[in-house]
Motif scaffolding. Structure first.
Motif, short mmCIF file in Angstrom:
data_model
loop_
_atom_site.label_atom_id
_atom_site.label_comp_id
_atom_site.label_asym_id
_atom_site.label_seq_id
_atom_site.Cartn_x
_atom_site.Cartn_y
_atom_site.Cartn_z
N GLY A 522 -3.74 8.89 -20.71
CA GLY A 522 -2.87 8.75 -21.87
C GLY A 522 -1.54 8.12 -21.54
N PHE A 523 -1.00 8.43 -20.35
CA PHE A 523 0.30 7.89 -19.95
C PHE A 523 0.26 6.37 -19.88
CE2 PHE A 523 3.31 6.56 -16.65
CZ PHE A 523 4.49 7.10 -17.14
N LEU A 524 -0.85 5.81 -19.44
CA LEU A 524 -0.98 4.36 -19.33
C LEU A 524 -1.16 3.69 -20.69
CD1 LEU A 524 -3.31 4.14 -16.20
CD2 LEU A 524 -0.83 3.83 -16.29
N GLN A 525 -1.36 4.47 -21.74
CA GLN A 525 -1.58 3.91 -23.07
C GLN A 525 -0.44 4.23 -24.03
OE1 GLN A 525 -5.53 4.87 -24.61
NE2 GLN A 525 -6.29 5.17 -22.54
N VAL A 526 0.69 4.68 -23.52
CA VAL A 526 1.81 5.07 -24.38
C VAL A 526 2.31 3.85 -25.16
CG1 VAL A 526 4.20 5.87 -24.40
CG2 VAL A 526 2.53 6.99 -22.94
N THR A 527 2.49 4.04 -26.45
CA THR A 527 3.00 2.99 -27.32
C THR A 527 4.23 3.50 -28.04
OG1 THR A 527 1.55 3.69 -29.14
CG2 THR A 527 0.74 1.95 -27.68
N GLN A 528 5.17 2.60 -28.31
CA GLN A 528 6.38 2.98 -29.02
C GLN A 528 6.14 2.93 -30.53
OE1 GLN A 528 9.11 -0.03 -27.60
NE2 GLN A 528 8.95 -1.15 -29.51
N GLY A 529 6.73 3.88 -31.23
CA GLY A 529 6.59 3.94 -32.68
C GLY A 529 7.89 3.61 -33.36
N SER A 530 8.21 2.34 -33.47
CA SER A 530 9.50 1.92 -34.04
C SER A 530 9.46 1.80 -35.55
CB SER A 530 9.92 0.59 -33.43
OG SER A 530 8.93 -0.40 -33.66
N ASP A 531 8.31 2.03 -36.17
CA ASP A 531 8.20 1.90 -37.63
C ASP A 531 8.74 3.17 -38.29
OD1 ASP A 531 7.62 1.27 -40.20
OD2 ASP A 531 5.45 1.13 -39.95
N PRO A 532 9.83 3.09 -39.05
CA PRO A 532 10.38 4.30 -39.67
C PRO A 532 9.46 4.94 -40.69
CG PRO A 532 11.51 2.34 -40.47
CD PRO A 532 10.63 1.89 -39.35
N SER A 533 8.52 4.15 -41.25
CA SER A 533 7.60 4.75 -42.23
C SER A 533 6.65 5.75 -41.60
CB SER A 533 6.80 3.64 -42.93
OG SER A 533 5.97 2.95 -42.02
N ALA A 534 6.56 5.77 -40.26
CA ALA A 534 5.71 6.74 -39.57
C ALA A 534 6.35 8.11 -39.49
CB ALA A 534 5.38 6.25 -38.16
N LEU A 535 7.56 8.28 -40.03
CA LEU A 535 8.26 9.56 -39.97
C LEU A 535 8.53 10.13 -41.36
CD1 LEU A 535 10.87 8.76 -37.17
CD2 LEU A 535 8.81 10.14 -36.96
N VAL A 536 7.83 9.66 -42.36
CA VAL A 536 8.06 10.14 -43.73
C VAL A 536 6.87 10.98 -44.16
CG1 VAL A 536 9.45 8.11 -44.27
CG2 VAL A 536 7.01 8.11 -44.79
N ALA A 537 7.02 11.62 -45.30
CA ALA A 537 5.94 12.44 -45.84
C ALA A 537 4.76 11.56 -46.28
CB ALA A 537 6.45 13.27 -47.03
N MET A 538 3.56 12.12 -46.15
CA MET A 538 2.37 11.37 -46.53
C MET A 538 2.28 11.25 -48.06
SD MET A 538 -0.45 13.04 -43.98
CE MET A 538 -0.19 13.11 -42.21
N ASP A 539 1.50 10.28 -48.49
CA ASP A 539 1.23 10.07 -49.92
C ASP A 539 2.50 9.85 -50.73
OD1 ASP A 539 -1.47 10.54 -49.29
OD2 ASP A 539 -1.24 12.70 -49.63
#
Length: 891
Positions: A522-539
């Motif tokens: 998993g450590f070798l596959q770490v990706t950054q999540g810079s998209d702010p929409s990934a931190l909001v409520a679903m739907d």
């Protein structure tokens, strides 16, 4: 020697503190409650953070500096012809993606419906204030950004659709709509790649069909009143789209406004309110059961609930301090209760475990002092680790505002929780100690009858009132053989022998190797999540809009502004070649390229003297209707009187062809063009609002974690010189690294990206793993004179059981949070669950096995005054009819 002196001095100080608290239990129980009530009254000052970009984007980045320079050169209000929705986003706007369930948005029926929607939005009015004689109606024409003819700027796709509708109405041939750059009726070329999506058609024939359409309505906020009006217009915009979607089910509408991200980001806190209360309730039930025993007098069920009450009071106090200091709240603070919960439960269960190991014939004050002497040094050390990790992440070294604010608030909460554990919870322990001394029921506080009177009672009553009197303890087995807690009995009789069995150790070592292998995967596959929409409520509107945009508008990147911010010799042939080479491979809207083609079409040389080049540009090229919009892209600087002005700054627009990994490609493109700008003879920069989130995001997110980890290792190394044995510091440092490595690897395999929320969980995981494994290592290292296996079992009995109780309550408290429909809480649940799981594996499996054959050694002699070397005593007591009168103790 220094270590022994400091260790003895600290233990003596905590012993005196314990006696002082036990001597004034009423004060230490009431003062935290009154302080929490007083500070809790400050919730009238509760404020929510409004600027989400300042939270989730790197605070200090080159992109922000470039954005300020771009705004000063080419402000939005300066554009009088066309705007690009994903490049120039003013303070307020309304945006909608229109999709068709079946067919194309360019079909006559759908096209007429979309234009009808456009007219309704254009004519929509809002009333501000809502009531009163001073109310006014504001329409879009009043709020919009005007062009040079004082007409609202609208998207070019609307003009193209109006031309298609007019041609169909008059039975003329429909104009060809090309993609991504089309030509309008006035001869102007317009980029519509971000306005028309999901299109099909041959390259030379134009667009035959399209599945989606994006419209943007720009608003201007000219002060406080206009900002309120624009805010009301955005709400009315969403309501109008919802109503229109109900009337036209064949169309799908996905709105977004300037406040959508903020609203949906903070909506996670609203969704998590009831699950957090459920977590507190479930954790209270588990804590009550973990503090219960068969012996009704020595059972302390209320201490489990009082531990949660202490944590709740400390949280209320911390919130009150934040309110009084003018701090704001955001949804990342949802993780702070779990930081407090893990640390507070660890302290309470350690205190209770130490209490049960004290001698029952001692006075309550002396027992509490012994508990403080035994536990508070370790608890203070783990608190220092928490404060070190959180404090350094809250320092100005941290470039992510959300991380800094979270760690600052969590450090404050942990500090208050530590103080309340010393005061409120310890005073509650004093009260329950007096109940135990008086042989009162641990739950009902009723005095328990002696065995001779209890024999005549029913069986259920005898079971409910079962206890062991002091005179029985003199003639029966030691207390731990009779009154063992359920978990303690399981660890002592079963688990301790099993985990240290010779045949089990190889399987545990193999399990650790598997753990490391999957963590590395998993450590070798770490990706950054810079998209702010990934931190909001679903739907929510933000998520639905982002999904539609990724589905229909992912073929091209956002419009990138290429800004030449200094005067350049545009008339020079080599400079022209360089600029054309930079834009090669992009879809582009370039005034320079159009001007050079204009000169070539008129059989004029493109390499002219400055005066001729500038004169033709100003007086001929920019006055042509199809090129007039390029006037927004050029800034002229006056020279001396009678001379032609210079081109002081200019801009062109670039669009790149992208694939599914749009954000990664944009990050690579940003780095490539920036490196090019360092060697170019023309001073230029590139900018898009999304660069604010992409620019150095990986460094901004990972640096707090890296700093915290280094700070913990430094603190452990420093403390090993004076307080803690060096091997304990080494083992604890390796354990923290192993837990962090496992959590980071497994969370990647679980689909969690490295964003600000996951980094916050990783930072708190340092303190949580130290809480669980630190006491076990200290207990093992302090033992002398017996085998490793024996001291591993003793450490598991004394410190493994409190860690197990903490992990059980902590893990169960996370379950309700996992049900919240939010991306932020989903990340929180997964990371904290992995933290609890990895900490449990190390505390209960890996460390007990590895310590049986790895240092520290047990061959050295006994060291007086160390933890775990409590003196065995024999007591001879003289009793009267009430209680012990005197005792003679021999060592």
């Amino acid at each position: 020697m220094l270590r022994q002196v400091l260790h003895a001095g600290l233990r003596t100080s905590f012993h005196a503190l314990g006696r002082f608290v036990a001597s004034h239990p009423v004060f230490f129980a009431s003062a935290p409650v009154l302080l929490s009530i007083l500070l809790g009254a400050s919730f009238s000052r509760y404020r929510v953070e409004e600027d989400v970009e300042s939270l989730l984007a790197p605070k200090h980045s080159l992109a922000k500096i470039e954005g300020n320079l771009v705004d000063s050169l080419f402000p939005v209000n300066r554009s009088k012809h066309a705007l690009y929705s994903d490049l120039q986003t003013p303070g307020r706007y309304g945006r909608v993606i229109v999709t068709t369930r079946k067919g194309s948005v360019l079909d006559p029926v759908h096209l007429d419906t979309i234009l009808k929607l456009h007219r309704r939005i254009y004519q929509m009015q809002v009333t501000v204030p809502a009531t009163g004689f001073n109310s006014f109606n504001y329409s879009f024409s009043y709020l919009c950004l005007p062009d040079d003819k004082n007409v609202c700027i609208i998207d070019d796709i609307i003009r193209a659709m109006e031309e298609i509708q007019a041609a169909r109405t008059s039975n003329r041939s429909v104009p060809v709509l090309r993609y991504p750059i089309t030509q309008l009726a006035d001869g102007r070329q317009a980029y519509i790649g971000h306005q028309l999506g999901g299109g099909t058609g041959a390259r030379g024939e134009g667009v035959r069909s399209a599945r989606a359409l994006q419209l943007t309505y720009y608003l201007q906020a000219r002060g406080g009143l206009m900002d309120r009006v624009a805010s009301q217009w955005e709400k009315a915009f969403c309501a109008e789209l919802q109503h229109f979607a109900a009337l036209h089910p064949k169309l799908g509408l996905y709105p977004s406004t300037s406040s959508s991200l903020r609203t949906d980001f903070q909506f996670s806190s609203v969704l998590a309110r009831r699950p957090l209360l459920a977590s507190l309730g479930v954790c209270g039930v588990l804590a009550l059961l973990c503090c219960s025993m068969r012996d009704c007098v020595r059972s302390k069920p209320w201490l489990g609930l009082l531990a949660l009450l202490s944590i709740t009071l400390s949280g209320l106090t911390a919130a009150g301090i934040l309110n009084l200091t003018g701090a704001t709240y955001n949804s990342t603070y949802l993780g702070i209760p779990f930081v407090m919960l893990g640390h507070g439960l660890f302290g309470s269960f350690e205190i209770l475990s130490s209490w049960r190991r004290t001698r029952e014939d001692q006075h309550v004050k002396e027992r509490v002092a012994s508990v403080f002497e035994d536990v508070m040094l370790r608890f203070s050390g783990s608190t220092m680790l928490h404060l070190m990790t959180l404090g350094l992440a809250a320092s100005p070294l941290t470039n992510m505002e959300a991380v800094r604010l979270f760690c600052r608030t969590a450090a404050l909460a942990v500090t208050i929780s530590y103080v309340y554990m010393l005061s409120f919870y310890s005073s509650c322990l004093v009260f329950t100690g007096y109940l135990e001394t008086g042989y009162r029921h641990g739950c009902f506080c009723r005095r328990v009858p002696k065995p001779d009177r209890l024999d005549s009672k029913p069986a259920w009553y005898r079971c409910l009132m079962y206890t062991r009197y002091q005179d029985e303890a003199q003639t029966t087995n030691p207390p731990h053989a009779v009154d063992s807690h359920l978990l303690l009995g399981c660890v002592r009789r079963c688990y301790g022998d099993w985990i240290t069995n010779t045949y089990v150790k190889p399987f545990v070592v193999l399990l650790y190797l598997v753990y490391i292998s999957f963590g590395l995967m998993g450590f070798l596959q770490v990706t950054q999540g810079s998209d702010p929409s990934a931190l909001v409520a679903m739907d929510t509107a933000t998520v639905l809009y982002t999904r539609a945009q990724q589905r229909y508008f992912s073929s091209y990147s956002p419009v990138i502004g290429f800004y030449i911010y200094e005067s350049a010799p545009y008339w020079n042939a080599s400079v022209q070649r360089d600029l054309l080479e930079y834009a090669k491979g992009f879809q582009r809207i370039s005034w320079l390229e159009a001007y050079l083609n204009y000169l070539s079409d008129r059989n004029q040389s493109t390499s002219q003297p400055r005066e001729n080049f500038t004169r033709t540009l100003r007086h001929s090229f920019l006055r042509e209707p199809q090129f007039a919009h390029f006037a927004d892209d050029i800034i002229f600087a006056e020279r001396g009187q009678g001379e032609e002005p210079d081109v002081a700054a200019s801009r062109i627009f670039l669009v790149a062809k992208t694939t599914e990994n749009k954000r990664e490609e944009m990050s690579v493109l940003l780095d490539t063009l920036r490196r090019l700008s360092l060697t170019s003879r023309v001073r230029f920069l590139i900018f898009n609002p999304s660069f604010v989130y992409l620019d150095r995001y990986a460094a901004a997110v990972s640096s707090p974690l890296r700093h915290s980890l280094l700070a913990v290792l430094f603190l452990l190394g420093l403390s090993s010189l004076a307080v803690v044995e060096p091997l304990v510091s080494v083992w604890l440092g390796l354990t923290l690294l192993s837990v962090q490595f496992g959590v980071l690897g497994f969370m990647t395999l679980w689909g969690v990206e490295l964003d600000c929320m996951s980094v916050l969980c990783l930072i708190s995981a340092l303190g949580h793993s130290a809480d669980c494994s630190g006491p076990l290592l200290c207990g093992f290292a302090s033992g002398r004179g017996e085998s490793r296996t024996r001291w591993v079992r003793v450490a598991l009995e004394r410190h493994g059981v409190p860690s197990l109780q903490t992990l059980i309550c902590y893990s169960v408290a996370l379950v309700p949070v996992g049900s919240v429909r939010s991306n932020l809480t989903r990340t929180l649940f997964r990371c904290l669950t992995l933290t609890a799981g990895c900490s449990a594996l190390h505390t209960l499996a890996f460390l007990p096995t590895l310590l049986t054959f790895l240092p520290p050694s047990k061959s050295r002699g006994h060291r007086p005054g160390e933890e775990g070397q409590r003196q065995e005593v024999e007591c001879v007591e003289m009793n009267d009819s009430t209680r012990v009168v005197d005792q003679i103790t021999t060592v």
